[in-house]
Scaffold this active site. Sequence first.
Site, PDB file in Angstrom:
ATOM      1  N   VAL A   1      10.541  54.265 -11.033  1.00  0.00           N
ATOM      2  CA  VAL A   1      11.028  54.127 -12.410  1.00  0.00           C
ATOM      3  C   VAL A   1      10.042  53.293 -13.223  1.00  0.00           C
ATOM      4  O   VAL A   1       9.722  53.636 -14.365  1.00  0.00           O
ATOM      5  CB  VAL A   1      12.456  53.526 -12.445  1.00  0.00           C
ATOM      6  CG1 VAL A   1      12.856  53.134 -13.858  1.00  0.00           C
ATOM      7  CG2 VAL A   1      13.455  54.521 -11.858  1.00  0.00           C
TER       8      VAL A   1
ATOM      9  N   THR B   1       7.043  55.425 -14.078  1.00  0.00           N
ATOM     10  CA  THR B   1       7.353  56.447 -15.070  1.00  0.00           C
ATOM     11  C   THR B   1       7.652  55.842 -16.439  1.00  0.00           C
ATOM     12  O   THR B   1       7.228  56.380 -17.461  1.00  0.00           O
ATOM     13  CB  THR B   1       8.552  57.297 -14.593  1.00  0.00           C
ATOM     14  OG1 THR B   1       8.245  57.818 -13.291  1.00  0.00           O
ATOM     15  CG2 THR B   1       8.826  58.447 -15.532  1.00  0.00           C
ATOM     16  N   GLU B   2       8.359  54.734 -16.448  1.00  0.00           N
ATOM     17  CA  GLU B   2       8.763  54.124 -17.717  1.00  0.00           C
ATOM     18  C   GLU B   2       7.610  53.435 -18.443  1.00  0.00           C
ATOM     19  O   GLU B   2       7.445  53.612 -19.644  1.00  0.00           O
ATOM     20  CB  GLU B   2       9.897  53.110 -17.484  1.00  0.00           C
ATOM     21  CG  GLU B   2      11.240  53.728 -17.192  1.00  0.00           C
ATOM     22  CD  GLU B   2      11.889  54.370 -18.411  1.00  0.00           C
ATOM     23  OE1 GLU B   2      11.458  54.113 -19.553  1.00  0.00           O
ATOM     24  OE2 GLU B   2      12.843  55.133 -18.204  1.00  0.00           O
ATOM     25  N   SER B   3       6.847  52.598 -17.739  1.00  0.00           N
ATOM     26  CA  SER B   3       5.864  51.751 -18.428  1.00  0.00           C
ATOM     27  C   SER B   3       4.465  51.816 -17.850  1.00  0.00           C
ATOM     28  O   SER B   3       3.558  51.168 -18.385  1.00  0.00           O
ATOM     29  CB  SER B   3       6.328  50.293 -18.377  1.00  0.00           C
ATOM     30  OG  SER B   3       6.235  49.802 -17.044  1.00  0.00           O
TER      31      SER B   3
ATOM     32  N   TYR C   1      11.331  63.894 -17.043  1.00  0.00           N
ATOM     33  CA  TYR C   1      11.523  62.538 -16.532  1.00  0.00           C
ATOM     34  C   TYR C   1      12.075  62.572 -15.109  1.00  0.00           C
ATOM     35  O   TYR C   1      11.579  61.880 -14.224  1.00  0.00           O
ATOM     36  CB  TYR C   1      12.463  61.772 -17.455  1.00  0.00           C
ATOM     37  CG  TYR C   1      12.721  60.350 -17.048  1.00  0.00           C
ATOM     38  CD1 TYR C   1      11.841  59.336 -17.393  1.00  0.00           C
ATOM     39  CD2 TYR C   1      13.855  60.004 -16.306  1.00  0.00           C
ATOM     40  CE1 TYR C   1      12.074  58.018 -17.021  1.00  0.00           C
ATOM     41  CE2 TYR C   1      14.089  58.697 -15.928  1.00  0.00           C
ATOM     42  CZ  TYR C   1      13.199  57.712 -16.285  1.00  0.00           C
ATOM     43  OH  TYR C   1      13.424  56.419 -15.909  1.00  0.00           O
TER      44      TYR C   1
END
Length: 194
Positions: free
Chosen positions: A66, A69-71, A174
């Site tokens: 996560v 993928t997020e940051s 995502y």
Amino acid sequence: MPNRVRLLAWYRIVPLLIMALIGAISFVYIYAPAALFQLIYPLEYTDYISASSERHAVDPFLVAAVIETESNWDPDAVSSKDAHGLMQLLPATAEDMVRLGLVDAMRFDPENLDDPETNIEFGSAYLSYLIDYFNGSTDRAIAAYNAGLSRVNDWSEVDTALHNAIAFPETQAYLFRVNNAWTRYKELYSNEFL
């Protein structure tokens, strides 16, 4: 006539060369040395991930996926929707985790989401909450992390196969990216979180 035959031969060779190139890229992607993939899938803040994932009973490799993928491991990342830090959390989500008693606000300040340890704590708590909410379905939890709980509830009513029901291409991508990163982190760093 011989020139024409040679010209047509190039038209036959070009697709073969393209297929060979695609095959070579696929081979490298599957069998590349771990060091190469560790550049693509770095792993940082392992102590924070380990501690938070253990506290909230969530797979540490999922937490890393996560974050990736997020940051892309940028603790200073801020989205256009005001999501902060490594796991791109909204301040309201952090407050919800405190209100639900999942995170101790005396130890982790919900207003300090730019701090990696704090962000990972709230993100791990939220992931755990979503997994519990969806009775262990990590796919639904991952989709909800991106699109919101109510949307995933709506999609779940449309079709039992979540990937068929997701209405947002961004959330479909995502879900794929997180699951792919999750698999890669488990393969590349299998001994990291023992």
